[in-house]
Design a protein around this motif. Structure first.
Motif, PDB file in Angstrom:
ATOM      1  N   THR A  21       0.857  -1.189   0.000  1.00  0.00           N
ATOM      2  CA  THR A  21       0.000   0.000   0.000  1.00  0.00           C
ATOM      3  C   THR A  21       0.884   1.227   0.000  1.00  0.00           C
ATOM      4  O   THR A  21       2.121   1.119   0.047  1.00  0.00           O
ATOM      5  CB  THR A  21      -0.948  -0.002   1.218  1.00  0.00           C
TER       6      THR A  21
ATOM      7  N   ASN B 279     -14.843   8.228   5.100  1.00  0.00           N
ATOM      8  CA  ASN B 279     -14.130   8.464   3.846  1.00  0.00           C
ATOM      9  C   ASN B 279     -14.457   9.877   3.384  1.00  0.00           C
ATOM     10  O   ASN B 279     -15.633  10.234   3.304  1.00  0.00           O
ATOM     11  CB  ASN B 279     -14.600   7.418   2.814  1.00  0.00           C
TER      12      ASN B 279
ATOM     13  N   ASN C  99     -11.327   6.162  10.535  1.00  0.00           N
ATOM     14  CA  ASN C  99     -12.712   5.788  10.861  1.00  0.00           C
ATOM     15  C   ASN C  99     -12.728   5.208  12.275  1.00  0.00           C
ATOM     16  O   ASN C  99     -12.241   4.105  12.499  1.00  0.00           O
ATOM     17  CB  ASN C  99     -13.201   4.763   9.828  1.00  0.00           C
TER      18      ASN C  99
ATOM     19  N   ILE D 233     -23.508   5.733   8.798  1.00  0.00           N
ATOM     20  CA  ILE D 233     -23.905   4.408   8.311  1.00  0.00           C
ATOM     21  C   ILE D 233     -22.807   3.413   8.668  1.00  0.00           C
ATOM     22  O   ILE D 233     -21.622   3.771   8.691  1.00  0.00           O
ATOM     23  CB  ILE D 233     -24.181   4.415   6.784  1.00  0.00           C
TER      24      ILE D 233
ATOM     25  N   ARG E  95     -14.472  11.089   0.533  1.00  0.00           N
ATOM     26  CA  ARG E  95     -15.272  11.118  -0.701  1.00  0.00           C
ATOM     27  C   ARG E  95     -16.755  10.873  -0.395  1.00  0.00           C
ATOM     28  O   ARG E  95     -17.624  11.404  -1.076  1.00  0.00           O
ATOM     29  CB  ARG E  95     -14.733  10.111  -1.713  1.00  0.00           C
ATOM     30  N   ILE E  96     -17.044  10.062   0.643  1.00  0.00           N
ATOM     31  CA  ILE E  96     -18.448   9.874   1.066  1.00  0.00           C
ATOM     32  C   ILE E  96     -18.966  11.180   1.675  1.00  0.00           C
ATOM     33  O   ILE E  96     -20.084  11.619   1.402  1.00  0.00           O
ATOM     34  CB  ILE E  96     -18.567   8.719   2.095  1.00  0.00           C
TER      35      ILE E  96
ATOM     36  N   TRP F  72      -2.155   6.174  -1.899  1.00  0.00           N
ATOM     37  CA  TRP F  72      -3.421   5.440  -2.116  1.00  0.00           C
ATOM     38  C   TRP F  72      -4.385   5.729  -0.969  1.00  0.00           C
ATOM     39  O   TRP F  72      -5.566   6.028  -1.192  1.00  0.00           O
ATOM     40  CB  TRP F  72      -3.179   3.923  -2.218  1.00  0.00           C
TER      41      TRP F  72
ATOM     42  N   GLY G 149     -15.711  -2.836   0.529  1.00  0.00           N
ATOM     43  CA  GLY G 149     -15.634  -1.368   0.556  1.00  0.00           C
ATOM     44  C   GLY G 149     -16.391  -0.685  -0.564  1.00  0.00           C
ATOM     45  O   GLY G 149     -17.146   0.260  -0.313  1.00  0.00           O
ATOM     46  N   ASN G 150     -16.205  -1.164  -1.795  1.00  0.00           N
ATOM     47  CA  ASN G 150     -16.772  -0.437  -2.927  1.00  0.00           C
ATOM     48  C   ASN G 150     -18.305  -0.463  -2.968  1.00  0.00           C
ATOM     49  O   ASN G 150     -18.950   0.589  -3.093  1.00  0.00           O
ATOM     50  CB  ASN G 150     -16.147  -0.939  -4.230  1.00  0.00           C
TER      51      ASN G 150
ATOM     52  N   CYS H  44     -21.023   1.764  13.199  1.00  0.00           N
ATOM     53  CA  CYS H  44     -20.652   3.167  12.942  1.00  0.00           C
ATOM     54  C   CYS H  44     -21.823   4.127  13.140  1.00  0.00           C
ATOM     55  O   CYS H  44     -21.618   5.328  13.321  1.00  0.00           O
ATOM     56  CB  CYS H  44     -20.086   3.317  11.535  1.00  0.00           C
TER      57      CYS H  44
ATOM     58  N   HIS I 108     -20.449  11.079  10.070  1.00  0.00           N
ATOM     59  CA  HIS I 108     -19.551   9.961  10.375  1.00  0.00           C
ATOM     60  C   HIS I 108     -18.342  10.076   9.460  1.00  0.00           C
ATOM     61  O   HIS I 108     -18.465  10.375   8.273  1.00  0.00           O
ATOM     62  CB  HIS I 108     -20.280   8.639  10.142  1.00  0.00           C
TER      63      HIS I 108
ATOM     64  N   ARG J  27      -7.871   7.736  -1.747  1.00  0.00           N
ATOM     65  CA  ARG J  27      -9.103   6.927  -1.728  1.00  0.00           C
ATOM     66  C   ARG J  27      -9.956   7.170  -0.497  1.00  0.00           C
ATOM     67  O   ARG J  27     -11.164   6.920  -0.541  1.00  0.00           O
ATOM     68  CB  ARG J  27      -8.773   5.434  -1.793  1.00  0.00           C
TER      69      ARG J  27
ATOM     70  N   ARG K 159      -5.018  -5.227   3.516  1.00  0.00           N
ATOM     71  CA  ARG K 159      -4.765  -3.800   3.242  1.00  0.00           C
ATOM     72  C   ARG K 159      -6.055  -3.029   2.950  1.00  0.00           C
ATOM     73  O   ARG K 159      -6.088  -1.801   3.035  1.00  0.00           O
ATOM     74  CB  ARG K 159      -3.797  -3.653   2.065  1.00  0.00           C
ATOM     75  N   SER K 160      -7.124  -3.740   2.542  1.00  0.00           N
ATOM     76  CA  SER K 160      -8.354  -3.033   2.176  1.00  0.00           C
ATOM     77  C   SER K 160      -9.145  -2.570   3.396  1.00  0.00           C
ATOM     78  O   SER K 160     -10.111  -1.817   3.261  1.00  0.00           O
ATOM     79  CB  SER K 160      -9.230  -3.905   1.275  1.00  0.00           C
TER      80      SER K 160
HETATM   81  O1  UT7 Z   1     -17.780   3.201   8.616  1.00  0.00           O
HETATM   82  C1  UT7 Z   1     -18.631   2.327   7.967  1.00  0.00           C
HETATM   83  C2  UT7 Z   1     -18.846   2.744   6.623  1.00  0.00           C
HETATM   84  N1  UT7 Z   1     -17.655   2.536   5.851  1.00  0.00           N
HETATM   85  C3  UT7 Z   1     -17.634   2.932   4.627  1.00  0.00           C
HETATM   86  O2  UT7 Z   1     -18.606   3.487   4.203  1.00  0.00           O
HETATM   87  C4  UT7 Z   1     -16.427   2.636   3.795  1.00  0.00           C
HETATM   88  C5  UT7 Z   1     -16.868   2.639   2.363  1.00  0.00           C
HETATM   89  N2  UT7 Z   1     -15.835   2.336   1.384  1.00  0.00           N
HETATM   90  C6  UT7 Z   1     -14.749   3.092   1.159  1.00  0.00           C
HETATM   91  O3  UT7 Z   1     -14.463   4.027   1.883  1.00  0.00           O
HETATM   92  C7  UT7 Z   1     -13.918   2.785  -0.060  1.00  0.00           C
HETATM   93  O4  UT7 Z   1     -14.614   1.843  -0.847  1.00  0.00           O
HETATM   94  C8  UT7 Z   1     -12.502   2.251   0.256  1.00  0.00           C
HETATM   95  C9  UT7 Z   1     -11.628   3.368   0.802  1.00  0.00           C
HETATM   96  C10 UT7 Z   1     -12.621   1.126   1.264  1.00  0.00           C
HETATM   97  C11 UT7 Z   1     -11.858   1.728  -1.021  1.00  0.00           C
HETATM   98  O5  UT7 Z   1     -11.868   2.702  -2.047  1.00  0.00           O
HETATM   99  P1  UT7 Z   1     -12.363   2.329  -3.522  1.00  0.00           P
HETATM  100  O6  UT7 Z   1     -12.126   3.493  -4.353  1.00  0.00           O
HETATM  101  O7  UT7 Z   1     -13.776   1.832  -3.400  1.00  0.00           O
HETATM  102  O8  UT7 Z   1     -11.363   1.174  -3.933  1.00  0.00           O
HETATM  103  P2  UT7 Z   1     -11.679  -0.340  -4.340  1.00  0.00           P
HETATM  104  O9  UT7 Z   1     -12.156  -1.100  -3.156  1.00  0.00           O
HETATM  105  O10 UT7 Z   1     -12.518  -0.358  -5.568  1.00  0.00           O
HETATM  106  O11 UT7 Z   1     -10.230  -0.842  -4.701  1.00  0.00           O
HETATM  107  C12 UT7 Z   1      -9.499  -0.304  -5.808  1.00  0.00           C
HETATM  108  C13 UT7 Z   1      -8.183  -1.013  -5.898  1.00  0.00           C
HETATM  109  C14 UT7 Z   1      -8.288  -2.535  -5.849  1.00  0.00           C
HETATM  110  O12 UT7 Z   1      -7.312  -3.063  -6.750  1.00  0.00           O
HETATM  111  P3  UT7 Z   1      -7.749  -3.586  -8.215  1.00  0.00           P
HETATM  112  O13 UT7 Z   1      -8.744  -4.674  -7.967  1.00  0.00           O
HETATM  113  O14 UT7 Z   1      -8.353  -2.386  -8.889  1.00  0.00           O
HETATM  114  O15 UT7 Z   1      -6.456  -4.032  -8.798  1.00  0.00           O
HETATM  115  C15 UT7 Z   1      -7.884  -2.887  -4.449  1.00  0.00           C
HETATM  116  O16 UT7 Z   1      -7.319  -4.178  -4.347  1.00  0.00           O
HETATM  117  O17 UT7 Z   1      -7.350  -0.642  -4.788  1.00  0.00           O
HETATM  118  C16 UT7 Z   1      -6.825  -1.846  -4.168  1.00  0.00           C
HETATM  119  N3  UT7 Z   1      -6.601  -1.589  -2.754  1.00  0.00           N
HETATM  120  C17 UT7 Z   1      -5.486  -1.004  -2.280  1.00  0.00           C
HETATM  121  N4  UT7 Z   1      -4.374  -0.582  -2.896  1.00  0.00           N
HETATM  122  C18 UT7 Z   1      -3.411  -0.009  -2.138  1.00  0.00           C
HETATM  123  C19 UT7 Z   1      -7.434  -1.820  -1.706  1.00  0.00           C
HETATM  124  N5  UT7 Z   1      -6.871  -1.402  -0.561  1.00  0.00           N
HETATM  125  C20 UT7 Z   1      -5.655  -0.900  -0.893  1.00  0.00           C
HETATM  126  C21 UT7 Z   1      -4.624  -0.306  -0.151  1.00  0.00           C
HETATM  127  N6  UT7 Z   1      -3.528   0.119  -0.816  1.00  0.00           N
HETATM  128  N7  UT7 Z   1      -4.685  -0.138   1.198  1.00  0.00           N
END
Ligand code: UT7
Length: 324
Positions: free
Chosen positions: A30, A254, A281, A311, A256-257, A34, A216-217, A114, A251, A38, A153-154
């Motif tokens: 990571t 993120n 978070n 949420i 972006r949320i 990133w 996450g997505n 949350c 809350h 993100r 890492r996610s």
């Molecule tokens: O509190 C409760 C509520 N929580 C939320 O609402 C969280 C909601 N979700 C999010 O905040 C976002 O979805 C995240 C921050 C968790 C992720 O952002 P994203 O833009 O949705 O990314 P993604 O999950 O679509 O992942 C994009 C890429 C993936 O790689 P590929 O498949 O495109 O090759 C992931 O494997 O980023 C990769 N990835 C990472 N890369 C570097 C996931 N985690 C990491 C990381 N470092 N830590």
């Protein structure tokens, strides 16, 4: 005359250990870049090994009592929103009672992940309006570092530890939106979305605490839609809209949320309290932490209309509108 539950004090506590994003680069594939782009997170606090959720809650409660100019003998009950209790039972709230020297009244925990602080605040409001209590401590406290899978890492880069608290007091109002206190609330949950955010262990399944799992997505997309709709519903109940809101205190999951929800509500970002960069978070602690920061920075002032929304796992979500 109408009874209102008014915030008379707010405080927070963050553990000493601050962990910057760069720390994760040593053990995971990571990067600081990133995580920042993100999620908006730059750093988070982690509790010390011997520091528990109730320890954090006690610090925040003391700060809120001091801010209100009250002491524990003035308090009728304690509600703690948490999903990371010290023990399966008794509740964190009773541990806070013990540590603050409170030998009367009641304490119980609220578990809505949350959204926990929104649920706890709404329950506290109902207790006050029903005449069950005059002054309540409402605390959000979490040690999410304890349920992280440090190889994932996610998820493990996103969460942090901390606590925030408010003192909620019964006051007479005239029943209009000019009153101070909680003016409206909206609560929702839908168990069909359980797989989006959960912990893979528990008392009656694995017998262990388990680790956090998140899609996450898909959750991201649910979040913006559901947060906007619950915020709109809470405002509509009292004939208000986004333009009436002085501060959104959301809350902090993120950036972006947070930005997406504010944009959909037509509220500019300079009227949103953002702490996600410093806290990550912190689940149920994130809103009272952000409230406390907003007040201590002199931004949220008496008389301001504050909208909070959250949420989390369940899914469970909701919003509260109050006049500070
Ligand atoms: O509190 C409760 C509520 N929580 C939320 O609402 C969280 C909601 N979700 C999010 O905040 C976002 O979805 C995240 C921050 C968790 C992720 O952002 P994203 O833009 O949705 O990314 P993604 O999950 O679509 O992942 C994009 C890429 C993936 O790689 P590929 O498949 O495109 O090759 C992931 O494997 O980023 C990769 N990835 C990472 N890369 C570097 C996931 N985690 C990491 C990381 N470092 N830590």
């Amino acid at each position: 005359m109408t009874l209102r539950a008014v915030v008379e004090g707010v405080g927070h506590y963050l553990p000493d250990r601050v962990v910057p994003n760069s720390e994760f680069e040593k053990s995971l594939d990571t990067s600081d870049e990133w995580i920042r782009t993100r999620s908006g997170i730059e750093r988070r606090h982690f509790a010390a090994d011997d520091e528990t959720t109730s320890d954090l809650a006690v610090h925040a409660a003391r700060a809120a009592l001091e801010n209100a100019g009250l002491n524990i003998d003035d308090i009728d009950g304690i509600l703690v929103a948490t999903s990371t209790p010290d023990l399966t039972f008794p509740s964190v709230a009773t541990m806070v009672q013990r540590d603050l020297g409170m030998t009367r009244g009641f304490g119980f925990d609220v578990q809505a992940v949350c959204a926990g602080f929104i649920y706890a605040l709404t329950n506290a409001n109902a207790l006050i309006l029903a005449g069950q209590a005059k002054r309540l401590l409402v605390i959000g406290a979490e040690t999410f570092s304890r349920i992280m899978d440090w190889t994932d890492r996610s998820t493990c880069v996103l969460f942090g530890d901390g606590a925030g608290a408010v003192v909620l007091c019964a006051q007479e109002g005239d029943g209009t939106n000019a009153d101070r206190g909680i003016l409206s609330a909206d609560l929702n949950s839908d168990g069909r979305y359980r797989e989006m955010l959960y912990v893979d262990g528990g008392v009656s399944t694995s017998g262990s605490a388990g680790k956090l799992r998140m899609q996450g997505n898909p959750l991201f997309r649910q979040a913006v839609e559901k947060l906007t709709s619950t915020a709109d519903t809470a405002l509509e109940k009292i004939g208000m809209q986004g333009s009436d809101v002085d501060w959104i205190v959301p809350h902090q999951a993120n950036i972006r949320i947070i930005q997406g929800t504010a944009k959909k509500m037509g509220v500019p970002m300079d009227r949103v309290i953002v702490t996600v960069q410093d806290h990550g978070n912190t689940s149920a602690a994130s809103i009272p932490l952000a409230l406390s920061v907003g007040v201590s920075e002199g931004r949220i002032k008496p008389g301001d209309i504050v909208l909070s929304e959250a949420i989390g796992g369940g899914l469970a979500w909701g919003a509260v509108v109050l006049r500070w």
